[in-house]
Write a protein that holds these residues in place. Structure first.
Motif, PDB file in Angstrom:
ATOM      1  N   SER A  99     -56.119  21.374 -18.555  1.00 59.95           N
ATOM      2  CA  SER A  99     -55.785  20.479 -19.669  1.00 59.95           C
ATOM      3  C   SER A  99     -56.510  19.145 -19.515  1.00 59.95           C
ATOM      4  O   SER A  99     -57.026  18.592 -20.501  1.00 59.95           O
ATOM      5  CB  SER A  99     -54.274  20.265 -19.759  1.00 59.95           C
ATOM      6  OG  SER A  99     -53.770  19.700 -18.563  1.00 59.95           O
ATOM      7  N   GLU A 100     -56.587  18.627 -18.299  1.00 61.14           N
ATOM      8  CA  GLU A 100     -57.280  17.349 -18.083  1.00 61.14           C
ATOM      9  C   GLU A 100     -58.788  17.500 -18.258  1.00 61.14           C
ATOM     10  O   GLU A 100     -59.456  16.596 -18.774  1.00 61.14           O
ATOM     11  CB  GLU A 100     -56.957  16.783 -16.700  1.00 61.14           C
ATOM     12  CG  GLU A 100     -55.555  16.199 -16.598  1.00 61.14           C
ATOM     13  CD  GLU A 100     -55.423  15.208 -15.448  1.00 61.14           C
ATOM     14  OE1 GLU A 100     -56.363  14.413 -15.239  1.00 61.14           O
ATOM     15  OE2 GLU A 100     -54.378  15.238 -14.779  1.00 61.14           O
ATOM     16  N   TYR A 104     -60.819  15.473 -21.126  1.00 58.85           N
ATOM     17  CA  TYR A 104     -61.913  14.565 -20.783  1.00 58.85           C
ATOM     18  C   TYR A 104     -63.155  14.884 -21.611  1.00 58.85           C
ATOM     19  O   TYR A 104     -63.811  13.980 -22.146  1.00 58.85           O
ATOM     20  CB  TYR A 104     -62.243  14.645 -19.297  1.00 58.85           C
ATOM     21  CG  TYR A 104     -63.151  13.520 -18.853  1.00 58.85           C
ATOM     22  CD1 TYR A 104     -62.615  12.326 -18.393  1.00 58.85           C
ATOM     23  CD2 TYR A 104     -64.538  13.641 -18.920  1.00 58.85           C
ATOM     24  CE1 TYR A 104     -63.449  11.271 -18.007  1.00 58.85           C
ATOM     25  CE2 TYR A 104     -65.371  12.599 -18.536  1.00 58.85           C
ATOM     26  CZ  TYR A 104     -64.822  11.415 -18.093  1.00 58.85           C
ATOM     27  OH  TYR A 104     -65.651  10.373 -17.726  1.00 58.85           O
ATOM     28  N   LEU A 218     -63.844  14.740 -11.764  1.00 54.73           N
ATOM     29  CA  LEU A 218     -62.522  14.217 -12.112  1.00 54.73           C
ATOM     30  C   LEU A 218     -61.610  14.308 -10.893  1.00 54.73           C
ATOM     31  O   LEU A 218     -60.982  15.351 -10.653  1.00 54.73           O
ATOM     32  CB  LEU A 218     -61.922  15.010 -13.280  1.00 54.73           C
ATOM     33  CG  LEU A 218     -62.759  15.121 -14.556  1.00 54.73           C
ATOM     34  CD1 LEU A 218     -61.969  15.845 -15.640  1.00 54.73           C
ATOM     35  CD2 LEU A 218     -63.209  13.750 -15.038  1.00 54.73           C
ATOM     36  N   THR A 220     -58.753  13.166 -10.419  1.00 56.79           N
ATOM     37  CA  THR A 220     -57.325  13.236 -10.735  1.00 56.79           C
ATOM     38  C   THR A 220     -56.793  14.662 -10.735  1.00 56.79           C
ATOM     39  O   THR A 220     -55.582  14.866 -10.720  1.00 56.79           O
ATOM     40  CB  THR A 220     -57.052  12.605 -12.113  1.00 56.79           C
ATOM     41  OG1 THR A 220     -57.919  13.208 -13.085  1.00 56.79           O
ATOM     42  CG2 THR A 220     -57.307  11.108 -12.077  1.00 56.79           C
ATOM     43  N   VAL A 221     -57.691  15.642 -10.761  1.00 59.28           N
ATOM     44  CA  VAL A 221     -57.278  17.042 -10.682  1.00 59.28           C
ATOM     45  C   VAL A 221     -57.981  17.690  -9.496  1.00 59.28           C
ATOM     46  O   VAL A 221     -59.120  17.345  -9.172  1.00 59.28           O
ATOM     47  CB  VAL A 221     -57.576  17.814 -11.988  1.00 59.28           C
ATOM     48  CG1 VAL A 221     -56.627  17.373 -13.082  1.00 59.28           C
ATOM     49  CG2 VAL A 221     -59.017  17.609 -12.433  1.00 59.28           C
TER      50      VAL A 221
END
Length: 264
Positions: A99-100, A104, A218, A220-221
Motif C-alpha cells: 500500500s505504501e 508513493y 522507501l 518506512t516499509v
C-alpha cells in the motif's frame, strides 16, 4: 482502488520454500494476479499456483531471469492494474509494503520504481541500494573484500553512509523487490534478455533513469530477503556473473560511464 500484479520467476525451487510467500500474497487485497514463471517444469508447483487461481507459465526450459519476466510482461493487460511487482522467491514481510509503495508512486509521477528497506533474516540491512558500479568494484567485492582500501570503496558503492530516515533516490535498486508501473516496463521493453542471470536489474534501472524517472528507496516499509550470494562461490553461477558484468560494461562503459554519470 488501485491494483497491482506480481511476477515471480523460479528455477528448481522446492514448493515448500514458497509456502510462506504464497500465504502472504494471498492476503493482498489489491493483488489482481500472481504470475509464476517456472524456468523448469515442476508439476507440483503448477498445481499449487493454479489451485489459488494464479497463472503458471513455463516453456519447459531455463530461459533466464530477465527473459522469464518478459514473458510475464507479455501476459499483463490494463485489467491487471497500473502497477507490477517483481519479487524473488525468498522474500517475506511482517507488514505488507504494497500500500505504501503504490501510494508513493501515485503521489510522485516522476518516480518510476521503488524498493523497500531490504533486510536479512536476522534483521540486519542488506544495502541493496547502490551507486553505479565500476569493474574494479565488482571484481574487488568478490576477490579482494578483505583489503582496507577496497572496504572503503565497497562502503561507498553500497551507499552505507546514506541515511535511511526518509525516502531517498538511488542510482540502482534491486530486482529482488522492484515495484514499478506496467506502462514503464513496456516503455523500456522490459529486461534485456542478453543477461541470462545477474545485473539485468542494474541494466533495467539504467533504462528507467534514461526515461527521466527516479528510482527510490522507501525505508518506512521493510521486507526480509534470503540473499544467498551464490555467485560468491566458484562454478557456473560465478561464471554467469562474470559474463553479465562484461555485457553490462560493454553497454554502459568500462572506463567512463556512457551517460556521464558518476560511479561508486
Amino acid at each position: 482502488m488501485s491494483k497491482f500484479s506480481v511476477g515471480l520467476v523460479v528455477y528448481k525451487t522446492n514448493v515448500t520454500e514458497l509456502e510462506r510467500l504464497f500465504e502472504l500474497l494471498a492476503r493482498e487485497q489489491c493483488l489482481s494476479q500472481m504470475f509464476v514463471f517456472d524456468n523448469g517444469c515442476d508439476e507440483q508447483l503448477k498445481h499449487e499456483v493454479q489451485k489459488r487461481g494464479w497463472c503458471y507459465l513455463s516453456c519447459g526450459d531455463n530461459i533466464g531471469f530477465g527473459a522469464a519476466h518478459n514473458r510475464i510482461l507479455e501476459k499483463l493487460t490494463v485489467e491487471h492494474g497500473e502497477f507490477h511487482w517483481i519479487i524473488n522467491p525468498d522474500l517475506e514481510w511482517d507488514i505488507s509494503p504494497t500500500s505504501e509503495m503504490m501510494a508513493y508512486l501515485m503521489a510522485h509521477p516522476k518516480c518510476g520504481a521503488v524498493m523497500p528497506d531490504v533486510l536479512n533474516p536476522d534483521g540486519s540491512r542488506q544495502y541493496l541500494a547502490k551507486s553505479l558500479p565500476t569493474p574494479m568494484i565488482l571484481l574487488g567485492r568478490r576477490f579482494f573484500a578483505s583489503s582496507k582500501k577496497m572496504q572503503q570503496r565497497i562502503q561507498q558503492y553500497e551507499m552505507r553512509d546514506q541515511s535511511y530516515a526518509e525516502p531517498f533516490e538511488s542510482p540502482l535498486i534491486s530486482g529482488c523487490c522492484f515495484f514499478t508501473r506496467q506502462a514503464l516496463l513496456r516503455e523500456v521493453n522490459g529486461f534485456d534478455e542478453r543477461y541470462f542471470l545477474y545485473l539485468e536489474d542494474y541494466d533495467l534501472c539504467r533504462q528507467v533513469w534514461r526515461t527521466g524517472n527516479q528510482l527510490m528507496v522507501l525505508p518506512t516499509v521493510q521486507v526480509k530477503h534470503g540473499h544467498g550470494q551464490a555467485s560468491y562461490q566458484f562454478g557456473k553461477v560465478l561464471w554467469l556473473h562474470i559474463c553479465s558484468a562484461c555485457k553490462y560494461f560493454n553497454r554502459w562503459g568500462w572506463l567512463n560511464d556512457v551517460d556521464g554519470r558518476s560511479r561508486g
